[in-house]
Design an enzyme around this catalytic site. Structure first.
Site, mmCIF file in Angstrom:
data_model
loop_
_atom_site.group_PDB
_atom_site.id
_atom_site.type_symbol
_atom_site.label_atom_id
_atom_site.label_comp_id
_atom_site.label_asym_id
_atom_site.label_seq_id
_atom_site.Cartn_x
_atom_site.Cartn_y
_atom_site.Cartn_z
ATOM 1 N N ARG A 1 12.492 1.609 1.831
ATOM 2 C CA ARG A 1 11.849 2.896 1.570
ATOM 3 C C ARG A 1 12.894 3.992 1.371
ATOM 4 O O ARG A 1 12.727 4.859 0.512
ATOM 5 C CB ARG A 1 10.895 3.252 2.713
ATOM 6 C CG ARG A 1 9.601 2.465 2.654
ATOM 7 C CD ARG A 1 8.696 2.705 3.835
ATOM 8 N NE ARG A 1 7.391 2.097 3.583
ATOM 9 C CZ ARG A 1 6.423 2.002 4.496
ATOM 10 N NH1 ARG A 1 6.614 2.471 5.716
ATOM 11 N NH2 ARG A 1 5.262 1.445 4.192
ATOM 12 N N TYR B 1 5.550 1.982 -5.221
ATOM 13 C CA TYR B 1 5.908 0.786 -4.458
ATOM 14 C C TYR B 1 6.609 1.121 -3.143
ATOM 15 O O TYR B 1 6.960 2.251 -2.876
ATOM 16 C CB TYR B 1 6.676 -0.238 -5.279
ATOM 17 C CG TYR B 1 7.970 0.144 -5.973
ATOM 18 C CD1 TYR B 1 8.746 1.216 -5.617
ATOM 19 C CD2 TYR B 1 8.419 -0.663 -7.037
ATOM 20 C CE1 TYR B 1 9.935 1.490 -6.258
ATOM 21 C CE2 TYR B 1 9.603 -0.400 -7.693
ATOM 22 C CZ TYR B 1 10.358 0.677 -7.297
ATOM 23 O OH TYR B 1 11.536 0.940 -7.950
ATOM 24 N N GLU B 2 6.740 0.076 -2.300
ATOM 25 C CA GLU B 2 7.222 0.206 -0.918
ATOM 26 C C GLU B 2 6.364 1.186 -0.108
ATOM 27 O O GLU B 2 6.872 1.921 0.728
ATOM 28 C CB GLU B 2 8.701 0.622 -0.890
ATOM 29 C CG GLU B 2 9.631 -0.324 -1.593
ATOM 30 C CD GLU B 2 9.556 -1.749 -1.060
ATOM 31 O OE1 GLU B 2 9.145 -1.940 0.099
ATOM 32 O OE2 GLU B 2 9.891 -2.675 -1.819
ATOM 33 N N GLY B 3 5.068 1.186 -0.371
ATOM 34 C CA GLY B 3 4.155 2.107 0.297
ATOM 35 C C GLY B 3 3.989 3.350 -0.533
ATOM 36 O O GLY B 3 4.940 4.122 -0.711
ATOM 37 N N GLN C 1 3.082 7.182 2.859
ATOM 38 C CA GLN C 1 4.203 7.863 3.524
ATOM 39 C C GLN C 1 3.719 9.126 4.243
ATOM 40 O O GLN C 1 4.137 9.423 5.365
ATOM 41 C CB GLN C 1 5.289 8.232 2.518
ATOM 42 C CG GLN C 1 5.816 7.101 1.669
ATOM 43 C CD GLN C 1 6.296 5.927 2.482
ATOM 44 O OE1 GLN C 1 7.001 6.093 3.481
ATOM 45 N NE2 GLN C 1 5.909 4.729 2.081
#
Length: 601
Positions: free
Chosen positions: A303, A444-446, A451
């Protein structure tokens, strides 16, 4: 002189300024683990790596975008873009990927802060190429923290060296970000330590490629009788080719096949694969049902690296916009002689756009590098108190770095296109690629909504609000230093920090009892937090430039740092106050319209 509009010039002076003045690389080098990473050594390493990215990777960025990766449906093979294999071989032969990893597995043992500085240049020069290293990084982290000694000895050295790559297999077609809904199955092979996996994974970056002889997939799956949801998830290591007892690949393909690659808006040269697993052989990583913990190990550093993509693309877009603004002549700027066509950089609105990008890039760099320093302190701090503080600050800053960093990356790429005018909409100019490439980073990656929810729902309540209180107090402590020639910064800076404190106090007072209201305000709060933390970075930048100025400033570098900081605090930071009402509005207005009535028409 302006850079070539499609080239890349590593911003080594800007990076060195942050390492010397806004984070504490010197202090990290006094820790036993990083004694070899003194600032001069790091500067030499970054200079060499910057040359590699500019000379080897940046020239491939355009062909990667236009040609992309190709998939053969008959065999499942993926052919990477022209030049990729040769460039990756040079990357591995030079040992660049191993720099931050433990020496016992062939790594250089440098701080993560140094790796982040390197990643910025890697991503700026060629974002699609950089993603292979990013996913390998996540797999290495998972094995280091959760793998057995057998698995680490068998596989880590090859991934640290880069001769083998790694992937993260989380998402499934029906599940999206809801990892707990995955259905991939893992069945134990009786009498062995192996498992067999069956299922489908999507959005697997570099899930298939032709650059290395082996790929190690880190795969989330369910074991027989596992509980539903995230509590029933386990993590497995599944190689592309089956291996012998020593871990060397055999010629026998494992039961994993690339069914297709996605046709994407950007990052065309990064193969985003759909992988099918049919009785694929693998090993459990960590305890059974410990997959979520291992997943977060893979994702947390990723992240930060994705937040860095916002910075890296914005820096590259800025260089292109600046070069174009210096070369393009159009209209007569105020004060120019009659009949003269001025470079557009002389027009106030173009200058505003360029300064907005430049100031935001410098604020992002300070935030993300600080985040990386805190990760280093959480791992290698001199005592438990330092390690705890480092972990807490890394936990708090990571969703801001990822969410605000990628939001700003998109905004700054869009501004760079705008600087080009109509030519920005023409692909041959090259700047449109920045806007297309960076768009995925907020997803992506959350997603950035995730977040924001993480920041408000998990990070603000830490120590009953004490952690965010520490950050606010630290930022408020800077105000008294804004005196003399920087006194004009004190009022807008104080107002920005006060806006963040007001919004934070409201969320801490109302969020636990009314989660809908807290989550409704989460996204504007993340934007507010990033804007204000960016202001803190820039206020400190102005103070650092003033402190360094007596030693001389022959090329005006420090004066430019001060001017950029002043622009941010005066003209960008005031937007923070306008976000407070959205944070504190509650959730009633979001649900005042029946879902059916939301349809247009």
């Amino acid at each position: 002189m302006p850079a070539d509009s499609n080239g890349y010039r590593p911003p080594l002076n800007d990076i060195r300024f942050v390492l010397d003045h806004l984070v504490d690389l010197q202090g990290l080098s006094k820790l036993e683990a990083f004694a070899h990473a003194d600032p001069d050594t790091v500067a030499g390493l970054l200079e060499e790596f910057g040359r590699f990215t500019a000379e080897v990777l940046a020239p491939l960025d355009r062909v990667g975008d236009t040609v992309g990766a190709r998939h053969d449906p008959a065999t499942g093979a993926v052919t990477t873009a022209p030049g990729w294999i040769e460039a990756y071989r040079k990357y591995v032969d030079a040992g660049w990927g191993s720099v931050p990893f433990p020496p016992e597995y062939g790594g250089g043992g440098f701080p993560w802060l140094v790796s982040i500085a390197m990643q910025e240049m890697l991503q700026s020069s060629n974002l699609s190429f950089s993603l292979c290293a990013l996913l390998t990084q996540g797999a290495i982290d998972a094995l280091l923290d959760h793998g057995s000694e057998t698995l680490r000895e068998r596989f880590l050295r090859q991934m640290v060296s880069g001769t083998w790559t790694g992937t993260m297999n989380l998402t499934e077609p029906h599940a999206g970000s809801d990892v707990g809904a995955l259905t991939t199955k893992a069945t134990p092979v009786e009498g062995t330590d192996r498992w067999r996996l069956t299922g489908t994974k999507i959005f697997i970056t570099y899930g298939e490629q032709d650059m290395t002889e082996q790929i190690l997939h880190l795969v989330l799956a369910r074991t027989p009788g596992s509980p539903p949801g995230t509590k029933g998830i386990s993590l497995f290591l599944v190689p592309k080719f089956r291996v012998d007892e020593q871990g060397a690949p055999t010629s026998e393909r494992n039961g994993v096949t690339c069914v297709s690659i996605e046709h994407k808006m950007g990052i065309h040269a990064s193969p985003t694969c759909v992988l099918s697993y049919e009785d694929a052989e693998g090993w459990l990583v960590g305890p059974e049902h410990g997959g979520m913990r291992a997943m977060f190990t893979m994702m947390n550093n990723a992240r930060l690296s994705v937040g860095l993509q916002g910075l890296a693309v914005a820096e590259r877009a800025y260089q292109q916009a600046y070069a174009y603004a210096c070369e393009r002549q159009q209209g007569r700027a105020p004060g120019a002689p009659a009949g003269v066509s001025s470079p557009i950089i002389e027009h106030p609105d173009v200058r505003r756009m360029l300064l907005t990008i430049r100031a935001t890039v410098e604020a992002m760099r300070g935030l993300i590098f600080l985040n990386a320093e805190m990760i280093d302190r959480s791992r290698q701090g001199a005592d438990e108190a330092e390690r705890t503080r480092g972990q807490e600050w890394a936990d708090l800053l990571t969703p801001i770095s990822k969410g605000w960093g990628t939001d700003m990356g998109m905004d700054m790429a869009r501004l760079a296109v705008q600087v080009h005018g109509g030519m920005g909409f023409i692909e041959e100019t090259g700047v449109a690629q920045r806007e297309r490439d960076v768009r995925i980073a907020a997803i992506y990656e959350g997603t950035n909504g995730i977040q924001a929810m993480d920041l408000v729902g998990r990070k603000l309540p830490m120590r009953a609000g004490g952690l965010i209180g520490d950050l606010l107090s630290t930022m408020e402590g800077v105000t008294s230093a804004l005196d003399g020639d920087l006194a004009d910064l004190a009022e807008p800076y104080t107002a920005g920090v006060a806006a963040l404190r007001d919004a934070t106090d409201w969320l801490l007072a109302n969020g636990l009892g009314d989660p809908v209201s807290a989550l409704a305000g989460a996204t504007p709060y993340l934007r507010l937090a990033g804007t204000v933390v960016g202001g803190w970075v820039m206020a400190r930048q102005a103070l650092a430039a003033r402190e360094a100025a007596p030693a001389g400033d022959p090329d005006g570098f420090l004066a430019a740092k001060t001017a950029t900081a002043r622009f941010y605090v005066h003209q960008l930071l005031p937007a923070a106050a306008g976000l407070v009402p959205a944070v504190c509005a509650g959730g009633a207005e979001l649900f005042a319209i029946d879902p059916g009535a939301l349809a247009s028409g």
